[in-house]
Structure formats: structure tokens, C-alpha cells
Design a protein around this motif. Structure first.
Motif, PDB file in Angstrom:
ATOM      1  N   ARG A  72       0.755  -1.351   0.187  1.00 55.21           N
ATOM      2  CA  ARG A  72      -0.354  -0.073   0.066  1.00 55.21           C
ATOM      3  C   ARG A  72       1.089   1.234   0.109  1.00 55.21           C
ATOM      4  NH1 ARG A  72      -1.315   2.705   4.412  1.00 55.21           N
ATOM      5  NH2 ARG A  72      -3.219   2.968   3.391  1.00 55.21           N
ATOM      6  N   TYR A  73       0.426   2.430  -0.373  1.00 53.51           N
ATOM      7  CA  TYR A  73       0.969   3.567  -0.140  1.00 53.51           C
ATOM      8  C   TYR A  73       1.771   3.850   0.966  1.00 53.51           C
ATOM      9  CZ  TYR A  73       2.208   8.334  -1.554  1.00 53.51           C
ATOM     10  OH  TYR A  73       3.384   9.606  -1.555  1.00 53.51           O
ATOM     11  N   LEU A  74       1.565   3.786   2.311  1.00 54.63           N
ATOM     12  CA  LEU A  74       2.362   4.202   3.631  1.00 54.63           C
ATOM     13  C   LEU A  74       2.321   2.786   4.316  1.00 54.63           C
ATOM     14  CD1 LEU A  74       0.682   7.699   4.138  1.00 54.63           C
ATOM     15  CD2 LEU A  74       2.437   7.174   3.398  1.00 54.63           C
ATOM     16  N   VAL A  75       3.152   3.056   5.182  1.00 58.02           N
ATOM     17  CA  VAL A  75       3.403   1.502   6.099  1.00 58.02           C
ATOM     18  C   VAL A  75       1.725   1.814   7.220  1.00 58.02           C
ATOM     19  CG1 VAL A  75       4.533   1.018   8.345  1.00 58.02           C
ATOM     20  CG2 VAL A  75       6.325   1.884   6.442  1.00 58.02           C
ATOM     21  N   ALA A  76       1.704   0.213   7.230  1.00 59.76           N
ATOM     22  CA  ALA A  76       0.054   0.108   8.503  1.00 59.76           C
ATOM     23  C   ALA A  76       0.195  -1.313   8.825  1.00 59.76           C
ATOM     24  CB  ALA A  76      -0.341   0.389   7.553  1.00 59.76           C
ATOM     25  N   SER A  77      -0.274  -1.341  10.073  1.00 56.52           N
ATOM     26  CA  SER A  77      -0.542  -2.546  10.330  1.00 56.52           C
ATOM     27  C   SER A  77      -1.387  -3.648  10.426  1.00 56.52           C
ATOM     28  CB  SER A  77       0.219  -2.345  12.017  1.00 56.52           C
ATOM     29  OG  SER A  77      -0.629  -1.458  12.649  1.00 56.52           O
ATOM     30  N   THR A  78      -2.503  -2.857   9.661  1.00 57.51           N
ATOM     31  CA  THR A  78      -3.445  -3.599   9.632  1.00 57.51           C
ATOM     32  C   THR A  78      -4.031  -4.252   8.504  1.00 57.51           C
ATOM     33  OG1 THR A  78      -4.779  -1.988  11.697  1.00 57.51           O
ATOM     34  CG2 THR A  78      -6.050  -3.197   9.741  1.00 57.51           C
ATOM     35  N   ALA A  79      -4.614  -5.279   8.341  1.00 49.26           N
ATOM     36  CA  ALA A  79      -4.222  -5.873   6.977  1.00 49.26           C
ATOM     37  C   ALA A  79      -5.583  -5.429   6.220  1.00 49.26           C
ATOM     38  CB  ALA A  79      -5.003  -7.527   7.232  1.00 49.26           C
ATOM     39  N   ARG A  80      -6.423  -4.440   6.336  1.00 48.82           N
ATOM     40  CA  ARG A  80      -7.827  -4.485   5.588  1.00 48.82           C
ATOM     41  C   ARG A  80      -7.401  -3.367   4.741  1.00 48.82           C
ATOM     42  NH1 ARG A  80      -9.852  -3.180  10.717  1.00 48.82           N
ATOM     43  NH2 ARG A  80      -9.902  -0.845  11.366  1.00 48.82           N
ATOM     44  N   GLU A  81      -6.057  -2.500   5.994  1.00 50.11           N
ATOM     45  CA  GLU A  81      -5.261  -0.755   4.844  1.00 50.11           C
ATOM     46  C   GLU A  81      -4.501  -1.410   3.988  1.00 50.11           C
ATOM     47  OE1 GLU A  81      -4.814   2.328   7.741  1.00 50.11           O
ATOM     48  OE2 GLU A  81      -4.089   0.225   8.516  1.00 50.11           O
ATOM     49  N   TYR A  82      -4.317  -3.234   3.087  1.00 50.72           N
ATOM     50  CA  TYR A  82      -3.538  -3.142   2.395  1.00 50.72           C
ATOM     51  C   TYR A  82      -3.754  -2.774   1.285  1.00 50.72           C
ATOM     52  CZ  TYR A  82       0.657  -2.763   5.053  1.00 50.72           C
ATOM     53  OH  TYR A  82       1.745  -2.966   5.593  1.00 50.72           O
ATOM     54  N   ASP A  83      -3.664  -2.758   0.174  1.00 50.43           N
ATOM     55  CA  ASP A  83      -4.245  -2.996  -0.984  1.00 50.43           C
ATOM     56  C   ASP A  83      -4.065  -4.323  -2.331  1.00 50.43           C
ATOM     57  OD1 ASP A  83      -3.536   0.541  -1.274  1.00 50.43           O
ATOM     58  OD2 ASP A  83      -5.447   0.006  -1.153  1.00 50.43           O
ATOM     59  N   TYR A  84      -2.801  -4.582  -1.856  1.00 50.88           N
ATOM     60  CA  TYR A  84      -2.460  -5.561  -3.059  1.00 50.88           C
ATOM     61  C   TYR A  84      -1.399  -6.560  -1.669  1.00 50.88           C
ATOM     62  CZ  TYR A  84      -2.615  -1.582  -6.111  1.00 50.88           C
ATOM     63  OH  TYR A  84      -3.028  -1.055  -7.183  1.00 50.88           O
ATOM     64  N   TRP A  85      -1.838  -7.791  -2.080  1.00 51.97           N
ATOM     65  CA  TRP A  85      -1.445  -9.151  -1.623  1.00 51.97           C
ATOM     66  C   TRP A  85      -0.983 -10.356  -2.533  1.00 51.97           C
ATOM     67  CZ3 TRP A  85      -1.707  -9.568   3.536  1.00 51.97           C
ATOM     68  CH2 TRP A  85      -2.626  -8.515   3.897  1.00 51.97           C
ATOM     69  N   GLY A  86      -0.226 -10.809  -1.929  1.00 51.09           N
ATOM     70  CA  GLY A  86       0.976 -12.061  -2.982  1.00 51.09           C
ATOM     71  C   GLY A  86      -0.656 -13.057  -2.165  1.00 51.09           C
ATOM     72  N   GLN A  87       0.107 -14.373  -2.482  1.00 49.32           N
ATOM     73  CA  GLN A  87      -0.610 -15.966  -2.974  1.00 49.32           C
ATOM     74  C   GLN A  87       0.187 -16.594  -1.335  1.00 49.32           C
ATOM     75  OE1 GLN A  87       1.427 -15.091  -4.053  1.00 49.32           O
ATOM     76  NE2 GLN A  87       3.521 -17.381  -3.587  1.00 49.32           N
ATOM     77  N   GLY A  88       0.710 -16.005  -0.898  1.00 47.97           N
ATOM     78  CA  GLY A  88       1.123 -16.832   0.255  1.00 47.97           C
ATOM     79  C   GLY A  88       2.719 -17.921   0.194  1.00 47.97           C
ATOM     80  N   THR A  89       3.259 -17.494   1.246  1.00 53.77           N
ATOM     81  CA  THR A  89       4.459 -19.064   1.263  1.00 53.77           C
ATOM     82  C   THR A  89       4.011 -19.626   2.429  1.00 53.77           C
ATOM     83  OG1 THR A  89       6.457 -19.395   1.053  1.00 53.77           O
ATOM     84  CG2 THR A  89       6.245 -17.240   2.293  1.00 53.77           C
ATOM     85  N   GLN A  90       4.130 -21.214   2.833  1.00 59.91           N
ATOM     86  CA  GLN A  90       3.950 -21.941   3.720  1.00 59.91           C
ATOM     87  C   GLN A  90       5.062 -21.781   4.797  1.00 59.91           C
ATOM     88  OE1 GLN A  90       1.038 -23.558   5.538  1.00 59.91           O
ATOM     89  NE2 GLN A  90       1.834 -23.749   7.300  1.00 59.91           N
ATOM     90  N   VAL A  91       5.011 -21.632   5.741  1.00 59.99           N
ATOM     91  CA  VAL A  91       6.327 -21.347   7.215  1.00 59.99           C
ATOM     92  C   VAL A  91       5.615 -22.747   8.483  1.00 59.99           C
ATOM     93  CG1 VAL A  91       7.033 -20.537   8.505  1.00 59.99           C
ATOM     94  CG2 VAL A  91       6.713 -19.312   6.405  1.00 59.99           C
ATOM     95  N   THR A  92       6.378 -23.684   8.588  1.00 59.35           N
ATOM     96  CA  THR A  92       5.743 -24.579   9.772  1.00 59.35           C
ATOM     97  C   THR A  92       6.984 -24.994  10.728  1.00 59.35           C
ATOM     98  OG1 THR A  92       4.589 -26.022   8.653  1.00 59.35           O
ATOM     99  CG2 THR A  92       4.979 -27.032   9.831  1.00 59.35           C
ATOM    100  N   VAL A  93       7.007 -24.826  11.949  1.00 59.26           N
ATOM    101  CA  VAL A  93       8.544 -24.512  13.246  1.00 59.26           C
ATOM    102  C   VAL A  93       7.439 -25.933  13.602  1.00 59.26           C
ATOM    103  CG1 VAL A  93       9.688 -23.902  14.212  1.00 59.26           C
ATOM    104  CG2 VAL A  93       8.260 -21.875  12.519  1.00 59.26           C
ATOM    105  N   SER A  94       8.772 -26.908  13.643  1.00 58.93           N
ATOM    106  CA  SER A  94       8.275 -28.186  14.699  1.00 58.93           C
ATOM    107  C   SER A  94       8.949 -27.802  15.696  1.00 58.93           C
ATOM    108  CB  SER A  94       8.946 -29.560  13.582  1.00 58.93           C
ATOM    109  OG  SER A  94      10.349 -29.418  13.719  1.00 58.93           O
ATOM    110  N   SER A  95       8.669 -28.408  16.732  1.00 61.48           N
ATOM    111  CA  SER A  95       8.836 -28.444  17.901  1.00 61.48           C
ATOM    112  C   SER A  95       9.854 -29.517  17.946  1.00 61.48           C
ATOM    113  CB  SER A  95       7.572 -28.437  18.952  1.00 61.48           C
ATOM    114  OG  SER A  95       6.907 -29.631  18.998  1.00 61.48           O
TER     115      SER A  95
END
Length: 122
Positions: A99-122
Motif C-alpha cells: 500500500r502507499y503508506l506503512v500500516a499494521s492492519t490487513a484491511r488497509e493493504y491494497d495488493y496481496w501475494g498468494q502466500g508461502t507456508q512456514v512450518t516450525v516443528s517443536s
């Protein structure tokens, strides 16, 4: 319009590290602040980190401060999230967003990627 593609996710043990990348194409990348969010199964998408258009301002969720570092290279149209000292609670799908300015709320962002999975095993 800007297109975002995340990469670098995977499976890692507790205490390990991963480096996520967000590659952008389309409109001038330096015109956009970029944020990283994550979503665990059954939970809402939550803020992880963000970086301003020029890279001078960063913001982190309390849960990742001191462990994660966000950076950007506008010449390469990429934003990187270095994740160290990973914990099982860091597990989730990680998304980058713009988005144009830094923000910390998801709904404020205009463009998104498809995501990448991170799994941390204990």
C-alpha cells in the motif's frame, strides 16, 4: 496495480531460521510500503512487519521484535523478511502486501501475494 510473489517458506525446527522474499512487478515498487502478515489455521491474519517506501521506517509486531528483520531492495523490487530463532507459534502462511503508506492492519493493504507456508516443528 502491483503483483507480489512470496517465496522462501518451508519446514524448520525450533530455533532455526528462514528468509522469505517478496518479489514485485507492475507499478513502480518504490511507491509502495510493504507489510508481512501471517495466518495460522483457524486464526485471523495478523501483522508481522512492515517497511516504508524508502526503507527508513520499519514496524514489527511485539511477538517478532528482536527475531525478525524486514528489509527491501528497490533496485531489485524485493522485500525480505529474515526470521531467526523461530518458534512453533510462528507457523502459518506468510503473505506480503503493499500500500502507499506503512500500516499494521490487513484491511488497509491494497495488493496481496498468494502466500508461502512456514512450518516450525517443536
Amino acid at each position: 496495480q502491483v503483483q507480489l510473489v512470496e517465496s522462501g517458506g518451508g519446514l524448520v525446527q525450533t530455533g532455526g531460521s528462514l528468509r522469505l522474499s517478496c518479489a514485485a512487478s507492475g507499478r513502480t515498487f518504490s511507491n509502495f510500503a510493504v507489510g508481512w502478515f501471517r495466518q495460522a489455521p483457524g486464526k485471523e491474519r495478523e501483522f508481522v512487519a512492515a517497511i516504508s517506501r524508502g526503507g527508513r521506517t520499519t514496524d514489527y509486531a511485539d511477538s517478532v521484535k528482536g527475531r525478525f528483520t524486514i528489509s527491501r531492495d528497490n533496485a531489485k523490487n524485493t522485500v525480505t523478511l529474515q526470521m531467526n530463532s523461530l518458534k512453533p507459534e510462528d507457523t502459518g502462511v506468510y503473505y506480503c502486501a503493499a500500500r502507499y503508506l506503512v500500516a499494521s492492519t490487513a484491511r488497509e493493504y491494497d495488493y496481496w501475494g498468494q502466500g508461502t507456508q512456514v512450518t516450525v516443528s517443536s
